[in-house]
Design a protein around this motif. Structure first.
Motif, PDB file in Angstrom:
ATOM      1  N   ALA A  39       0.829  -1.203   0.000  1.00  0.00           N
ATOM      2  CA  ALA A  39       0.000   0.000   0.000  1.00  0.00           C
ATOM      3  C   ALA A  39       0.865   1.255   0.000  1.00  0.00           C
ATOM      4  CB  ALA A  39      -0.945  -0.006   1.204  1.00  0.00           C
ATOM      5  N   VAL A  40       1.942   1.249   0.789  1.00  0.00           N
ATOM      6  CA  VAL A  40       2.859   2.391   0.828  1.00  0.00           C
ATOM      7  C   VAL A  40       3.511   2.578  -0.542  1.00  0.00           C
ATOM      8  CG1 VAL A  40       5.035   3.246   1.817  1.00  0.00           C
ATOM      9  CG2 VAL A  40       3.271   2.275   3.318  1.00  0.00           C
ATOM     10  N   MET A  41       3.964   1.467  -1.138  1.00  0.00           N
ATOM     11  CA  MET A  41       4.610   1.525  -2.446  1.00  0.00           C
ATOM     12  C   MET A  41       3.636   2.023  -3.516  1.00  0.00           C
ATOM     13  SD  MET A  41       6.372  -1.505  -4.698  1.00  0.00           S
ATOM     14  CE  MET A  41       4.795  -2.300  -4.944  1.00  0.00           C
ATOM     15  N   ASP A  42       2.420   1.479  -3.533  1.00  0.00           N
ATOM     16  CA  ASP A  42       1.428   1.887  -4.526  1.00  0.00           C
ATOM     17  C   ASP A  42       1.128   3.384  -4.418  1.00  0.00           C
ATOM     18  OD1 ASP A  42       1.230  -0.666  -5.549  1.00  0.00           O
ATOM     19  OD2 ASP A  42      -0.638  -1.146  -4.500  1.00  0.00           O
ATOM     20  N   ALA A  43       0.967   3.872  -3.197  1.00  0.00           N
ATOM     21  CA  ALA A  43       0.677   5.290  -2.997  1.00  0.00           C
ATOM     22  C   ALA A  43       1.827   6.156  -3.495  1.00  0.00           C
ATOM     23  CB  ALA A  43       0.397   5.566  -1.519  1.00  0.00           C
ATOM     24  N   GLU A  44       3.045   5.733  -3.217  1.00  0.00           N
ATOM     25  CA  GLU A  44       4.201   6.501  -3.683  1.00  0.00           C
ATOM     26  C   GLU A  44       4.289   6.497  -5.205  1.00  0.00           C
ATOM     27  OE1 GLU A  44       7.712   7.324  -0.938  1.00  0.00           O
ATOM     28  OE2 GLU A  44       7.510   5.127  -0.926  1.00  0.00           O
ATOM     29  N   LEU A  45       4.007   5.355  -5.819  1.00  0.00           N
ATOM     30  CA  LEU A  45       4.043   5.286  -7.277  1.00  0.00           C
ATOM     31  C   LEU A  45       3.020   6.221  -7.913  1.00  0.00           C
ATOM     32  CD1 LEU A  45       4.544   1.451  -7.863  1.00  0.00           C
ATOM     33  CD2 LEU A  45       6.199   3.285  -8.302  1.00  0.00           C
TER      34      LEU A  45
ATOM     35  N   PRO B  85       1.612   9.981  -1.320  1.00  0.00           N
ATOM     36  CA  PRO B  85       1.976   9.147  -0.164  1.00  0.00           C
ATOM     37  C   PRO B  85       0.802   8.932   0.777  1.00  0.00           C
ATOM     38  CG  PRO B  85       3.635  10.832  -0.553  1.00  0.00           C
ATOM     39  CD  PRO B  85       2.475  11.141  -1.468  1.00  0.00           C
ATOM     40  N   ILE B  86       0.772   7.770   1.359  1.00  0.00           N
ATOM     41  CA  ILE B  86      -0.354   7.350   2.192  1.00  0.00           C
ATOM     42  C   ILE B  86      -0.171   7.820   3.634  1.00  0.00           C
ATOM     43  CG2 ILE B  86       0.625   5.097   2.824  1.00  0.00           C
ATOM     44  CD1 ILE B  86      -2.233   3.934   2.220  1.00  0.00           C
TER      45      ILE B  86
ATOM     46  N   ALA C 113      12.175  -1.996  11.597  1.00  0.00           N
ATOM     47  CA  ALA C 113      12.836  -2.964  10.708  1.00  0.00           C
ATOM     48  C   ALA C 113      13.481  -2.290   9.489  1.00  0.00           C
ATOM     49  CB  ALA C 113      11.834  -4.024  10.255  1.00  0.00           C
ATOM     50  N   GLY C 114      13.272  -0.984   9.335  1.00  0.00           N
ATOM     51  CA  GLY C 114      13.894  -0.257   8.233  1.00  0.00           C
ATOM     52  C   GLY C 114      13.153  -0.339   6.914  1.00  0.00           C
ATOM     53  N   HIS C 115      11.890  -0.744   6.952  1.00  0.00           N
ATOM     54  CA  HIS C 115      11.113  -0.877   5.713  1.00  0.00           C
ATOM     55  C   HIS C 115      10.405   0.407   5.303  1.00  0.00           C
ATOM     56  CE1 HIS C 115      11.749  -5.143   5.063  1.00  0.00           C
ATOM     57  NE2 HIS C 115      11.583  -5.314   6.357  1.00  0.00           N
ATOM     58  N   ILE C 116       9.943   1.177   6.290  1.00  0.00           N
ATOM     59  CA  ILE C 116       9.254   2.422   5.974  1.00  0.00           C
ATOM     60  C   ILE C 116       9.792   3.533   6.871  1.00  0.00           C
ATOM     61  CG2 ILE C 116       7.144   1.276   5.189  1.00  0.00           C
ATOM     62  CD1 ILE C 116       5.824   2.168   7.817  1.00  0.00           C
ATOM     63  N   ARG C 117       9.434   4.761   6.510  1.00  0.00           N
ATOM     64  CA  ARG C 117       9.749   5.910   7.353  1.00  0.00           C
ATOM     65  C   ARG C 117       8.526   6.823   7.389  1.00  0.00           C
ATOM     66  NH1 ARG C 117      11.779   7.697   2.422  1.00  0.00           N
ATOM     67  NH2 ARG C 117      11.270   9.883   2.076  1.00  0.00           N
TER      68      ARG C 117
ATOM     69  N   HIS D 270       6.452   6.523   3.817  1.00  0.00           N
ATOM     70  CA  HIS D 270       7.268   6.310   2.622  1.00  0.00           C
ATOM     71  C   HIS D 270       8.066   5.025   2.790  1.00  0.00           C
ATOM     72  CE1 HIS D 270       6.623  10.341   0.989  1.00  0.00           C
ATOM     73  NE2 HIS D 270       6.691  10.763   2.232  1.00  0.00           N
ATOM     74  N   TYR D 271       8.374   4.417   1.668  1.00  0.00           N
ATOM     75  CA  TYR D 271       9.269   3.264   1.654  1.00  0.00           C
ATOM     76  C   TYR D 271      10.655   3.763   2.043  1.00  0.00           C
ATOM     77  CZ  TYR D 271       8.845  -1.557  -0.010  1.00  0.00           C
ATOM     78  OH  TYR D 271       8.704  -2.913  -0.093  1.00  0.00           O
ATOM     79  N   ALA D 272      11.283   3.147   3.019  1.00  0.00           N
ATOM     80  CA  ALA D 272      12.632   3.526   3.426  1.00  0.00           C
ATOM     81  C   ALA D 272      13.646   2.942   2.440  1.00  0.00           C
ATOM     82  CB  ALA D 272      12.928   3.027   4.833  1.00  0.00           C
ATOM     83  N   HIS D 273      14.791   3.577   2.349  1.00  0.00           N
ATOM     84  CA  HIS D 273      15.820   3.143   1.402  1.00  0.00           C
ATOM     85  C   HIS D 273      16.190   1.670   1.623  1.00  0.00           C
ATOM     86  CE1 HIS D 273      19.151   3.389  -1.365  1.00  0.00           C
ATOM     87  NE2 HIS D 273      19.947   2.902  -0.427  1.00  0.00           N
ATOM     88  N   GLN D 274      16.396   1.283   2.870  1.00  0.00           N
ATOM     89  CA  GLN D 274      16.766  -0.105   3.175  1.00  0.00           C
ATOM     90  C   GLN D 274      15.706  -1.088   2.698  1.00  0.00           C
ATOM     91  OE1 GLN D 274      17.584  -0.906   7.327  1.00  0.00           O
ATOM     92  NE2 GLN D 274      17.158  -3.071   7.095  1.00  0.00           N
ATOM     93  N   GLY D 275      14.444  -0.790   2.977  1.00  0.00           N
ATOM     94  CA  GLY D 275      13.355  -1.666   2.550  1.00  0.00           C
ATOM     95  C   GLY D 275      13.235  -1.741   1.046  1.00  0.00           C
TER      96      GLY D 275
END
Length: 171
Positions: free
Chosen positions: A50-56, A60-61, A87-91, A105-110
């Motif tokens: 959902a976070v990725m789709d919103a960013e695309l 942003p969600i 876990a470093g997946h989102i920020r 947002h999707y975090a760089h690590q994730g």
């Protein structure tokens, strides 16, 4: 659904329906493999998507919208976001226009982990799409968009019919 198909159209509809079902199951298995590899549960994975789709989409969600999409209470969404952030997946970021608003947002690590895992699938997907003309892809796109909307409408109707559905947060 399991009756004899008389016409070519009926046969095609049955084959397409079976292909969609198999694709859904296979995609779920690939997603679960990613989730298991990185210690994520199915809800975590759905949140990341959902976070990725919103960013695309360039929109942003917010935590509230995430809760609505996943049908989770605000407390559950907070725990989910905390877990994914640790876990470093989102920020979480504050909206630059309205500082009271939190955007996910999707975090760089994730994003790096997801790209590494899904890159081979992306390459395979690109190779398949290269075999179709732009006009054919337009028809497939329309079909998939309408099938997805149909599925979401059914999902929402099922959710609304359940008396135990949690209250959805606003905002």
């Amino acid at each position: 659904m399991y009756r004899r198909r008389e016409t070519r159209r009926e046969q095609l509809v049955a084959e397409i329906t079976n292909n969609l079902r198999r694709y859904s199951v296979d995609a779920q298995q690939v997603s679960h493999a990613f989730a298991n590899l990185h210690g994520l549960n199915p809800t975590d994975l759905n949140a990341l998507l959902a976070v990725m789709d919103a960013e695309l989409l360039g929109d942003p969600i917010t935590p509230g919208r995430l809760g609505e999409q996943l049908n989770l209470s605000s407390g559950s969404v907070t725990a989910l976001i905390d877990r994914l952030e640790r876990a470093g997946h989102i920020r979480r970021d504050r909206d630059t226009v309205d500082r009271r608003k939190v955007l996910l947002h999707y975090a760089h690590q994730g994003m790096t982990l997801a790209r590494e895992f899904f890159r081979p699938l992306g390459e395979r997907t690109d190779a398949v799409m290269d075999r179709f003309s732009e006009d054919e892809l337009a028809v497939v796109h329309r079909f998939m968009a309408e099938m997805s909307e149909s599925l979401r409408t059914h999902r929402d109707a099922v959710r609304a019919a359940r008396p135990e559905s949690p209250r959805r947060p606003t905002g």
